[in-house]
Design a protein around this motif. Structure first.
Motif, PDB file in Angstrom:
ATOM      1  N   ILE A   1       0.835  -1.210   0.000  1.00  0.00           N
ATOM      2  CA  ILE A   1       0.000   0.000   0.000  1.00  0.00           C
ATOM      3  C   ILE A   1       0.871   1.261   0.000  1.00  0.00           C
ATOM      4  N   PRO A   2       1.879   1.381   0.865  1.00  0.00           N
ATOM      5  CA  PRO A   2       2.740   2.569   0.772  1.00  0.00           C
ATOM      6  C   PRO A   2       3.505   2.660  -0.550  1.00  0.00           C
ATOM      7  N   ILE A   3       3.861   1.525  -1.115  1.00  0.00           N
ATOM      8  CA  ILE A   3       4.576   1.533  -2.391  1.00  0.00           C
ATOM      9  C   ILE A   3       3.691   2.076  -3.504  1.00  0.00           C
ATOM     10  N   THR A   4       2.439   1.614  -3.571  1.00  0.00           N
ATOM     11  CA  THR A   4       1.543   2.138  -4.613  1.00  0.00           C
ATOM     12  C   THR A   4       1.245   3.610  -4.376  1.00  0.00           C
ATOM     13  N   SER A   5       1.162   4.025  -3.113  1.00  0.00           N
ATOM     14  CA  SER A   5       0.948   5.432  -2.809  1.00  0.00           C
ATOM     15  C   SER A   5       2.139   6.276  -3.261  1.00  0.00           C
ATOM     16  N   LEU A   6       3.354   5.787  -3.034  1.00  0.00           N
ATOM     17  CA  LEU A   6       4.536   6.539  -3.463  1.00  0.00           C
ATOM     18  C   LEU A   6       4.636   6.638  -4.982  1.00  0.00           C
ATOM     19  N   TYR A   7       4.330   5.545  -5.677  1.00  0.00           N
ATOM     20  CA  TYR A   7       4.311   5.601  -7.144  1.00  0.00           C
ATOM     21  C   TYR A   7       3.355   6.687  -7.615  1.00  0.00           C
ATOM     22  N   CYS A   8       2.184   6.725  -7.019  1.00  0.00           N
ATOM     23  CA  CYS A   8       1.175   7.722  -7.394  1.00  0.00           C
ATOM     24  C   CYS A   8       1.678   9.138  -7.121  1.00  0.00           C
ATOM     25  N   LYS A   9       2.227   9.365  -5.933  1.00  0.00           N
ATOM     26  CA  LYS A   9       2.686  10.707  -5.572  1.00  0.00           C
ATOM     27  C   LYS A   9       3.823  11.180  -6.471  1.00  0.00           C
ATOM     28  N   ILE A  10       4.732  10.283  -6.792  1.00  0.00           N
ATOM     29  CA  ILE A  10       5.844  10.652  -7.673  1.00  0.00           C
ATOM     30  C   ILE A  10       5.320  11.012  -9.058  1.00  0.00           C
ATOM     31  N   ASP A  11       4.414  10.204  -9.584  1.00  0.00           N
ATOM     32  CA  ASP A  11       3.846  10.489 -10.901  1.00  0.00           C
ATOM     33  C   ASP A  11       3.105  11.824 -10.915  1.00  0.00           C
ATOM     34  N   MET A  12       2.350  12.086  -9.865  1.00  0.00           N
ATOM     35  CA  MET A  12       1.615  13.353  -9.817  1.00  0.00           C
ATOM     36  C   MET A  12       2.561  14.544  -9.670  1.00  0.00           C
ATOM     37  N   ASN A  13       3.624  14.393  -8.881  1.00  0.00           N
ATOM     38  CA  ASN A  13       4.603  15.485  -8.761  1.00  0.00           C
ATOM     39  C   ASN A  13       5.271  15.770 -10.096  1.00  0.00           C
ATOM     40  N   ILE A  14       5.649  14.715 -10.802  1.00  0.00           N
ATOM     41  CA  ILE A  14       6.302  14.901 -12.101  1.00  0.00           C
ATOM     42  C   ILE A  14       5.350  15.560 -13.092  1.00  0.00           C
ATOM     43  N   SER A  15       4.086  15.157 -13.089  1.00  0.00           N
ATOM     44  CA  SER A  15       3.129  15.782 -14.008  1.00  0.00           C
ATOM     45  C   SER A  15       2.895  17.246 -13.642  1.00  0.00           C
ATOM     46  N   GLN A  16       2.898  17.572 -12.357  1.00  0.00           N
ATOM     47  CA  GLN A  16       2.740  18.971 -11.940  1.00  0.00           C
ATOM     48  C   GLN A  16       3.962  19.794 -12.335  1.00  0.00           C
ATOM     49  N   ILE A  17       5.144  19.213 -12.211  1.00  0.00           N
ATOM     50  CA  ILE A  17       6.367  19.900 -12.639  1.00  0.00           C
ATOM     51  C   ILE A  17       6.302  20.204 -14.127  1.00  0.00           C
ATOM     52  N   GLN A  18       5.906  19.224 -14.915  1.00  0.00           N
ATOM     53  CA  GLN A  18       5.811  19.427 -16.360  1.00  0.00           C
ATOM     54  C   GLN A  18       4.757  20.473 -16.703  1.00  0.00           C
TER      55      GLN A  18
END
Length: 146
Positions: free
Chosen positions: A123-140
């Motif tokens: 569960i924390p691993i899937t949450s981290l994947y999600c947060k990283i993807d969302m941060n990268i999309s916000q950066i872009q």
């Protein structure tokens, strides 16, 4: 040391760069154990947070530079001639960050819990994947539109 300068120091040293955040480094095929995957993702998450903060700071500086309220002269009716949309974007930008953080936390919490009961660190691993993807999309998004 001021946190702003600490972030800038980390970015100058090349610690956080969105194009360097590669989630393939944290795959199960390479690291095998869940705890190693978790800590690898935690490092990537911290890099994405630093890069997001740097991009937000850069965007605020760009908005401040182009927010020339009162510097462009006056209209025929005596009102100040300026672009109100840049000023509005500059004043609402901090609220954008807060809204993004709340949205990211709720979205990633939902997506990680929607997988059901998973063993170990899943569960924390899937949450981290999600947060990283969302941060990268916000950066872009910030780089592209602000």
């Amino acid at each position: 040391m001021d946190t702003k300068y600490f972030f800038i120091f980390l970015l100058v040293c090349g610690v956080a760069d969105a194009k360097d955040i590669n989630l393939a480094d944290c795959s199960y095929d390479i690291l095998i154990q869940q705890d190693k995957v978790y800590w690898c993702l935690m490092d990537k998450y911290q890099q994405s947070v630093l890069e997001l903060r740097y991009e937000e700071h850069s965007a605020e500086k760009r908005l401040k530079q182009y927010d020339d309220k009162g510097k462009r002269g006056r209209n025929e009716d005596g009102s100040i001639d300026y672009e109100p949309y840049v000023h509005l974007a500059r004043t609402t930008f901090p609220e954008l960050h807060r809204s993004f953080i709340l949205y990211r936390e709720k979205q990633c919490s939902y997506s990680s819990l929607s997988d059901g009961a998973l063993p170990g660190y899943r569960i924390p691993i899937t949450s981290l994947y999600c947060k990283i993807d969302m941060n990268i999309s916000q950066i872009q998004w910030i780089k592209k539109f602000i």
